[in-house]
Design a protein around this motif. Sequence first.
Motif, mmCIF file in Angstrom:
data_model
loop_
_atom_site.group_PDB
_atom_site.id
_atom_site.type_symbol
_atom_site.label_atom_id
_atom_site.label_comp_id
_atom_site.label_asym_id
_atom_site.label_seq_id
_atom_site.Cartn_x
_atom_site.Cartn_y
_atom_site.Cartn_z
ATOM 1 N N ARG A 48 -54.129 -7.829 3.393
ATOM 2 C CA ARG A 48 -53.129 -7.258 2.482
ATOM 3 C C ARG A 48 -52.564 -8.336 1.559
ATOM 4 O O ARG A 48 -52.648 -9.528 1.845
ATOM 5 C CB ARG A 48 -51.976 -6.619 3.267
ATOM 6 N N ARG A 49 -51.949 -7.879 0.469
ATOM 7 C CA ARG A 49 -51.313 -8.832 -0.443
ATOM 8 C C ARG A 49 -50.130 -9.517 0.230
ATOM 9 O O ARG A 49 -49.845 -10.684 -0.038
ATOM 10 C CB ARG A 49 -50.857 -8.114 -1.714
ATOM 11 N N ASP A 50 -49.434 -8.759 1.080
ATOM 12 C CA ASP A 50 -48.304 -9.325 1.824
ATOM 13 C C ASP A 50 -48.546 -9.139 3.311
ATOM 14 O O ASP A 50 -48.669 -8.002 3.788
ATOM 15 C CB ASP A 50 -46.999 -8.635 1.427
ATOM 16 N N GLU A 51 -48.592 -10.232 4.037
ATOM 17 C CA GLU A 51 -48.790 -10.173 5.479
ATOM 18 C C GLU A 51 -47.498 -10.412 6.250
ATOM 19 O O GLU A 51 -47.513 -10.526 7.472
ATOM 20 C CB GLU A 51 -49.864 -11.171 5.911
ATOM 21 N N ILE A 52 -46.387 -10.483 5.534
ATOM 22 C CA ILE A 52 -45.072 -10.594 6.172
ATOM 23 C C ILE A 52 -44.156 -9.526 5.580
ATOM 24 O O ILE A 52 -44.043 -9.399 4.356
ATOM 25 C CB ILE A 52 -44.459 -11.994 5.975
ATOM 26 N N ILE A 53 -43.540 -8.744 6.458
ATOM 27 C CA ILE A 53 -42.572 -7.723 6.055
ATOM 28 C C ILE A 53 -41.201 -8.132 6.584
ATOM 29 O O ILE A 53 -41.048 -8.427 7.780
ATOM 30 C CB ILE A 53 -42.953 -6.338 6.605
ATOM 31 N N ILE A 54 -40.214 -8.168 5.701
ATOM 32 C CA ILE A 54 -38.839 -8.497 6.076
ATOM 33 C C ILE A 54 -37.943 -7.333 5.676
ATOM 34 O O ILE A 54 -37.967 -6.890 4.524
ATOM 35 C CB ILE A 54 -38.355 -9.782 5.378
ATOM 36 N N GLN A 55 -37.145 -6.838 6.620
ATOM 37 C CA GLN A 55 -36.171 -5.785 6.336
ATOM 38 C C GLN A 55 -34.838 -6.170 6.971
ATOM 39 O O GLN A 55 -34.709 -6.182 8.196
ATOM 40 C CB GLN A 55 -36.654 -4.434 6.869
ATOM 41 N N ASP A 56 -33.888 -6.500 6.113
ATOM 42 C CA ASP A 56 -32.553 -6.912 6.547
ATOM 43 C C ASP A 56 -31.572 -5.816 6.151
ATOM 44 O O ASP A 56 -31.350 -5.560 4.960
ATOM 45 C CB ASP A 56 -32.187 -8.237 5.883
ATOM 46 N N ALA A 57 -30.991 -5.156 7.139
ATOM 47 C CA ALA A 57 -30.098 -4.029 6.861
ATOM 48 C C ALA A 57 -28.854 -4.453 6.083
ATOM 49 O O ALA A 57 -28.212 -3.623 5.433
ATOM 50 C CB ALA A 57 -29.691 -3.354 8.163
ATOM 51 N N THR A 58 -28.509 -5.741 6.120
ATOM 52 C CA THR A 58 -27.321 -6.206 5.391
ATOM 53 C C THR A 58 -27.654 -6.656 3.972
ATOM 54 O O THR A 58 -26.759 -7.092 3.241
ATOM 55 C CB THR A 58 -26.659 -7.384 6.131
ATOM 56 N N TYR B 95 -56.740 -7.852 9.501
ATOM 57 C CA TYR B 95 -57.739 -7.545 8.475
ATOM 58 C C TYR B 95 -58.203 -6.094 8.590
ATOM 59 O O TYR B 95 -58.311 -5.543 9.685
ATOM 60 C CB TYR B 95 -58.953 -8.467 8.615
ATOM 61 N N GLY B 96 -58.467 -5.497 7.432
ATOM 62 C CA GLY B 96 -59.074 -4.175 7.403
ATOM 63 C C GLY B 96 -58.140 -3.023 7.685
ATOM 64 O O GLY B 96 -58.594 -1.887 7.845
ATOM 65 N N VAL B 97 -56.840 -3.263 7.750
ATOM 66 C CA VAL B 97 -55.866 -2.194 7.985
ATOM 67 C C VAL B 97 -54.711 -2.356 7.007
ATOM 68 O O VAL B 97 -54.430 -3.457 6.531
ATOM 69 C CB VAL B 97 -55.320 -2.213 9.434
ATOM 70 N N ASP B 98 -54.043 -1.252 6.714
ATOM 71 C CA ASP B 98 -52.877 -1.301 5.838
ATOM 72 C C ASP B 98 -51.643 -1.591 6.687
ATOM 73 O O ASP B 98 -50.749 -0.760 6.850
ATOM 74 C CB ASP B 98 -52.724 0.016 5.082
ATOM 75 N N ALA B 99 -51.631 -2.767 7.249
ATOM 76 C CA ALA B 99 -50.539 -3.207 8.117
ATOM 77 C C ALA B 99 -50.463 -4.719 8.016
ATOM 78 O O ALA B 99 -51.440 -5.384 7.664
ATOM 79 C CB ALA B 99 -50.770 -2.756 9.557
ATOM 80 N N SER B 100 -49.315 -5.262 8.336
ATOM 81 C CA SER B 100 -49.102 -6.694 8.153
ATOM 82 C C SER B 100 -49.348 -7.464 9.444
ATOM 83 O O SER B 100 -49.441 -6.896 10.534
ATOM 84 C CB SER B 100 -47.668 -6.943 7.677
ATOM 85 N N ALA B 101 -49.438 -8.776 9.300
ATOM 86 C CA ALA B 101 -49.553 -9.639 10.473
ATOM 87 C C ALA B 101 -48.211 -9.755 11.192
ATOM 88 O O ALA B 101 -48.156 -9.841 12.418
ATOM 89 C CB ALA B 101 -50.056 -11.021 10.064
ATOM 90 N N LEU B 102 -47.103 -9.728 10.423
ATOM 91 C CA LEU B 102 -45.769 -9.915 11.003
ATOM 92 C C LEU B 102 -44.770 -9.015 10.294
ATOM 93 O O LEU B 102 -44.679 -9.025 9.061
ATOM 94 C CB LEU B 102 -45.339 -11.381 10.863
ATOM 95 N N ALA B 103 -44.026 -8.230 11.058
ATOM 96 C CA ALA B 103 -42.961 -7.390 10.511
ATOM 97 C C ALA B 103 -41.692 -7.636 11.311
ATOM 98 O O ALA B 103 -41.718 -7.648 12.547
ATOM 99 C CB ALA B 103 -43.347 -5.915 10.567
ATOM 100 N N MET B 104 -40.562 -7.832 10.609
ATOM 101 C CA MET B 104 -39.299 -8.161 11.270
ATOM 102 C C MET B 104 -38.164 -7.331 10.686
ATOM 103 O O MET B 104 -38.036 -7.219 9.461
ATOM 104 C CB MET B 104 -38.977 -9.652 11.090
ATOM 105 N N THR B 105 -37.335 -6.762 11.547
ATOM 106 C CA THR B 105 -36.136 -6.046 11.121
ATOM 107 C C THR B 105 -34.988 -6.394 12.066
ATOM 108 O O THR B 105 -35.212 -6.827 13.204
ATOM 109 C CB THR B 105 -36.330 -4.518 11.138
ATOM 110 N N ASN B 106 -33.770 -6.169 11.588
ATOM 111 C CA ASN B 106 -32.594 -6.384 12.436
ATOM 112 C C ASN B 106 -31.848 -5.081 12.708
ATOM 113 O O ASN B 106 -30.664 -5.086 13.020
ATOM 114 C CB ASN B 106 -31.646 -7.411 11.817
#
Length: 503
Positions: A394-404, A354-365
């Motif tokens: 934030r509106r999105d608290e999960i960030i997903i980044q899949d390089a494939t 809460y209160g930051v421009d960052a997510s609860a969970l961010a995942m990358t491969n």
Amino acid sequence: MYTMTSIRFSLWFPVLLGLGAFIFFSACDPREDYLTGDGINIRFEIDTLRFDTVFTELGSATQFFKIYNESDRAIQLDEIYVEGMTGVRFNINVDGIPGGVVEDAVIWNNDSIYVFVEVNIDPDAPLSASPFVVEDRLVVKTGNKERSVVLEAWGQNANYFPSRFNRGVPVVLSCDNATINWDSPLPYVIYGEIFIDECLLEVAAGTHIYVHGGIASNELLGTFNDGFLYTLANGRIHLAGTPDNPITMEGDRLEAAFADQPGQWLGLIIGRESRGNLVEYTTIKNAIFGVYADSAAEVTLRNVKIHTTAGSGLVGIHSEITASNCLIYDNAANAVQLTHGGNYQFDFCTVASYGVDASALAMTNFQCYNDDCSVNSLFPLNAQLTNCIFFGSRRDEIIIQDATDRQQAAFFNLDMNHCLVKVDELLTRNSVQYGDFFATYCLNCFNGDQNDALFLDRAVDDYHLDTLSVAQNRGISLPAFPLDLEGTPRDENPDIGCYERID
């Protein structure tokens, strides 16, 4: 026989003699030749004055140093005083002149003066009044210029590890693959950097660890944030807290202004290829990050709280992390950051951002090695997240980044089950790339709204569930976790997150 004249002369003679001496010496007073103001150059004998006594009862200690005038003219210093940055009292004496502020001290040409400093310590005083590491400054003011010597003393009776003179110095803790136990009733104060190698560091239940941070530099690491525990490839750590006697790791500045200040020390680092690390019933706070698991490292977190960090609470880089009944909140970056793949299993965890421009969970491969990520490395991510809350402002608290770009499913294997999350744009952006998020990645999940009742009192970081919480009774029973973070039994329809609500 004395006459009246002789008596009068005898009475006035000392006065006349003193007056004559005053006139004589005033005429010869070299003060008009003193160099003053900004043009003065002085040299301190030392840059830090250390008091090496660890007091077990009320006491004092005195140290001294010299101030040198290496010029061919006498100089006059405007003021010498202790800044008073802590509640600990320092007394000074400058060449025989005591005082809180010593003014107009003179150093003759090519000469020096002594400065004596006495510190008064009460190790039984509260930490807010007598911190573990007492740091102040003795200031010498000349014109608009200020120069200072650091004053360093020890305000409490504690285990200073690896020593009280280790700031910025890396030390390897090794025991030929045996075990070193931290089980003293006194707290431990980490003063420097500790690397654990060929050794298991076992920290007993109830131990309080304070870490002294700050900026340091050495030839090995350059300039860096001081104060950390680091397991090397053949080193391990076990923080063996219990429900009744948890372990706490935090910064050593406990004055009211610092109690909730993040970034005071670096964090707990599980180094590359370090395996078999275990953290149980432990609170980690005030760090830059809480726990950092590097490439191919492995750590298990059970009933752990990580909060008040200047960066992420939990970081995994191509590592293996198992977490259950954990609470992570008040982080200035993504609360949980899982990068460059790895293997992760989270059960009954609450992650609040809460209160930051960052997510609860961010995942990358993947991991980038240059600015445009044209040079990168790809590694499979396998994550199983069950009965967990990932929520925030934030509106999105999960960030997903899949390089494939989802072209190689084996490189991004995400299995979320019975979780409470908050996502919005994730479902629609990039040509609806993750429009099937709840059908493919997050089964039996609940997508919460900002207006949903969830936590009891987020304003005071109370992440127990509200009486009307949308997380109640939405979990799936996992027999391996019959109790919540506080030891409350879970029923057959458990609540999501680290706390089971009791009506």
